[in-house]
Design a protein around this motif. Structure first.
Motif, PDB file in Angstrom:
ATOM      1  N   SER A   9       0.822  -1.219   0.000  1.00  0.00           N
ATOM      2  CA  SER A   9       0.000   0.000   0.000  1.00  0.00           C
ATOM      3  C   SER A   9       0.858   1.273   0.000  1.00  0.00           C
ATOM      4  O   SER A   9       1.717   1.457   0.869  1.00  0.00           O
ATOM      5  N   PRO A  10       0.585   2.195  -0.941  1.00  0.00           N
ATOM      6  CA  PRO A  10       1.349   3.456  -0.940  1.00  0.00           C
ATOM      7  C   PRO A  10       1.025   4.333   0.269  1.00  0.00           C
ATOM      8  O   PRO A  10       1.841   5.133   0.710  1.00  0.00           O
ATOM      9  N   TYR A  11      -0.204   4.175   0.814  1.00  0.00           N
ATOM     10  CA  TYR A  11      -0.589   4.965   1.988  1.00  0.00           C
ATOM     11  C   TYR A  11       0.137   4.464   3.236  1.00  0.00           C
ATOM     12  O   TYR A  11       0.445   5.236   4.134  1.00  0.00           O
TER      13      TYR A  11
ATOM     14  N   ARG B   6       4.039   5.504   3.102  1.00  0.00           N
ATOM     15  CA  ARG B   6       4.384   6.870   3.516  1.00  0.00           C
ATOM     16  C   ARG B   6       4.555   6.948   5.040  1.00  0.00           C
ATOM     17  O   ARG B   6       5.431   7.654   5.545  1.00  0.00           O
TER      18      ARG B   6
ATOM     19  N   ILE C 162      -5.269  -7.728   3.171  1.00  0.00           N
ATOM     20  CA  ILE C 162      -6.618  -7.237   3.506  1.00  0.00           C
ATOM     21  C   ILE C 162      -7.714  -7.744   2.574  1.00  0.00           C
ATOM     22  O   ILE C 162      -8.882  -7.675   2.900  1.00  0.00           O
TER      23      ILE C 162
ATOM     24  N   LEU D   6     -12.396  -0.510   7.126  1.00  0.00           N
ATOM     25  CA  LEU D   6     -11.824  -1.586   6.292  1.00  0.00           C
ATOM     26  C   LEU D   6     -10.731  -1.069   5.365  1.00  0.00           C
ATOM     27  O   LEU D   6     -10.654  -1.459   4.195  1.00  0.00           O
TER      28      LEU D   6
ATOM     29  N   ILE E 146      -6.435   0.401   5.236  1.00  0.00           N
ATOM     30  CA  ILE E 146      -5.129   0.558   5.869  1.00  0.00           C
ATOM     31  C   ILE E 146      -4.465   1.803   5.284  1.00  0.00           C
ATOM     32  O   ILE E 146      -4.783   2.159   4.137  1.00  0.00           O
ATOM     33  N   PRO E 147      -3.616   2.502   6.071  1.00  0.00           N
ATOM     34  CA  PRO E 147      -3.080   2.121   7.374  1.00  0.00           C
ATOM     35  C   PRO E 147      -3.983   2.503   8.530  1.00  0.00           C
ATOM     36  O   PRO E 147      -4.877   3.335   8.390  1.00  0.00           O
TER      37      PRO E 147
ATOM     38  N   SER F  98      -4.097   7.698   6.768  1.00  0.00           N
ATOM     39  CA  SER F  98      -2.686   8.137   6.781  1.00  0.00           C
ATOM     40  C   SER F  98      -2.546   9.629   7.102  1.00  0.00           C
ATOM     41  O   SER F  98      -1.596  10.040   7.772  1.00  0.00           O
ATOM     42  N   ARG F  99      -3.505  10.415   6.635  1.00  0.00           N
ATOM     43  CA  ARG F  99      -3.392  11.863   6.862  1.00  0.00           C
ATOM     44  C   ARG F  99      -3.520  12.190   8.351  1.00  0.00           C
ATOM     45  O   ARG F  99      -2.791  13.034   8.885  1.00  0.00           O
TER      46      ARG F  99
ATOM     47  N   ASP G 178      -6.225   7.717  -4.758  1.00  0.00           N
ATOM     48  CA  ASP G 178      -7.537   7.078  -4.578  1.00  0.00           C
ATOM     49  C   ASP G 178      -8.081   6.594  -5.921  1.00  0.00           C
ATOM     50  O   ASP G 178      -8.623   5.487  -6.021  1.00  0.00           O
TER      51      ASP G 178
ATOM     52  N   VAL H 280      -6.135   3.499  -6.956  1.00  0.00           N
ATOM     53  CA  VAL H 280      -6.539   2.309  -6.193  1.00  0.00           C
ATOM     54  C   VAL H 280      -7.855   1.765  -6.760  1.00  0.00           C
ATOM     55  O   VAL H 280      -8.040   0.549  -6.919  1.00  0.00           O
TER      56      VAL H 280
ATOM     57  N   LEU I 145      -8.427  -2.022  -8.139  1.00  0.00           N
ATOM     58  CA  LEU I 145      -9.471  -2.925  -7.613  1.00  0.00           C
ATOM     59  C   LEU I 145     -10.464  -3.308  -8.710  1.00  0.00           C
ATOM     60  O   LEU I 145     -10.982  -4.432  -8.721  1.00  0.00           O
TER      61      LEU I 145
HETATM   62  N1  LIG Z   1      -7.579   7.942   2.837  1.00  0.00           N
HETATM   63  C1  LIG Z   1      -6.980   6.692   3.247  1.00  0.00           C
HETATM   64  C2  LIG Z   1      -6.869   5.757   2.052  1.00  0.00           C
HETATM   65  C3  LIG Z   1      -6.294   4.429   2.433  1.00  0.00           C
HETATM   66  C4  LIG Z   1      -6.567   3.374   1.370  1.00  0.00           C
HETATM   67  O1  LIG Z   1      -7.355   3.557   0.434  1.00  0.00           O
HETATM   68  N2  LIG Z   1      -5.902   2.230   1.527  1.00  0.00           N
HETATM   69  C5  LIG Z   1      -6.167   1.136   0.635  1.00  0.00           C
HETATM   70  C6  LIG Z   1      -4.948   0.263   0.481  1.00  0.00           C
HETATM   71  S1  LIG Z   1      -3.785   0.977  -0.625  1.00  0.00           S
HETATM   72  C7  LIG Z   1      -7.247   0.276   1.259  1.00  0.00           C
HETATM   73  O2  LIG Z   1      -7.190   0.005   2.420  1.00  0.00           O
HETATM   74  N3  LIG Z   1      -8.226  -0.122   0.462  1.00  0.00           N
HETATM   75  C8  LIG Z   1      -9.255  -0.983   0.897  1.00  0.00           C
HETATM   76  C9  LIG Z   1     -10.495  -0.841   0.087  1.00  0.00           C
HETATM   77  O3  LIG Z   1     -10.584   0.118  -0.688  1.00  0.00           O
HETATM   78  O4  LIG Z   1     -11.369  -1.688   0.240  1.00  0.00           O
HETATM   79  C10 LIG Z   1      -5.616   6.961   3.870  1.00  0.00           C
HETATM   80  O5  LIG Z   1      -4.984   7.967   3.507  1.00  0.00           O
HETATM   81  O6  LIG Z   1      -5.182   6.191   4.743  1.00  0.00           O
END
Ligand SMILES: N[C@@H](CCC(=O)N[C@@H](CS)C(=O)NCC(=O)O)C(=O)O
Length: 190
Positions: free
Chosen positions: A9-11, A14, A31, A46, A48-49, A61-62, A93, A96, A100
């Motif tokens: 995950s890039p989030y 960071r 996940i 649901l 990460i992180p 993450s923010r 976003d 991602v 998916l």
């Molecule tokens: N705004 C969130 C975005 C985190 C995010 O989208 N993480 C992805 C992994 S790269 C995730 O958990 N996706 C799960 C999903 O979309 O079901 C952050 O900055 O932490």
């Protein structure tokens, strides 16, 4: 402290780079597969992180970065830096969403409005970020630069952009390859 995430995950990356030498436990979850139940137990969003620091649980993450910055008595980000994060997150976003969708067997190049919007957003945000790189706005290795690094390297890792017209983003990425914790958190090692 415990950071729950994944190595791709890039989030999450960071935050791993931001945490650097800080002592913490890294929990690497699959996940979308075998660790889905563990994710459900910990985070109703649901995603990460997430970070657990004693009684304090943090999602996003923010928010995690803001929490760590406050804990270390660092200056808060400027409004322009907040805007940089918003552009980086908008591209991330959408990207991602594309990954998916592909994983779900959907055709992201079908011309469907939803995918046109994601492709357009990735193009416009990358162009704006490339211009900022060229103007020197990402010269310092700070949190926005870390986030941009993780976005660009992840787009490259996933083959989601050919970077035509925004080559300065790749040059930016390459110029920071040797920074602390960058090589150790490369998603290609996963
Ligand atoms: N705004 C969130 C975005 C985190 C995010 O989208 N993480 C992805 C992994 S790269 C995730 O958990 N996706 C799960 C999903 O979309 O079901 C952050 O900055 O932490």
């Amino acid at each position: 402290m415990k950071l729950i995430g994944s190595t791709t995950s890039p989030y999450v990356r960071r935050i791993r780079i931001l945490l650097g030498e800080e002592p913490y436990e890294f929990v690497n979850l699959d996940i979308y597969g075998q660790d889905r139940e563990a994710l459900r137990r910990q985070n109703p969003a649901l995603k990460i992180p997430m970070l657990i620091d004693e009684a304090q649980v943090l999602y996003d993450s923010r928010v995690i970065a803001r929490y760590l910055s406050a804990k270390q008595n660092c200056d808060p980000l400027t409004w322009d830096q907040q805007n940089q994060l918003t552009l980086i997150d908008a591209a991330n976003d959408s990207a991602v969403t594309l990954v998916l969708s592909k994983r779900s067997g959907l055709d992201i190049d079908s011309g469907a409005l939803f995918y046109q919007l994601q492709h357009e957003r990735i193009a416009t945000t990358l162009k704006a970020l490339a211009e900022q790189v060229e103007e020197g706005h990402f010269r310092d290795w700070n949190y926005p630069a870390i986030c941009l690094y993780c976005l660009v390297d992840w787009l490259d890792f996933r083959g989601l952009s050919d970077f035509t017209g925004v080559e300065s983003l790749l040059a930016f990425r390459d110029s920071h390859k040797d920074k602390p914790w960058v090589a150790q958190t490369d998603p290609r090692l996963a």
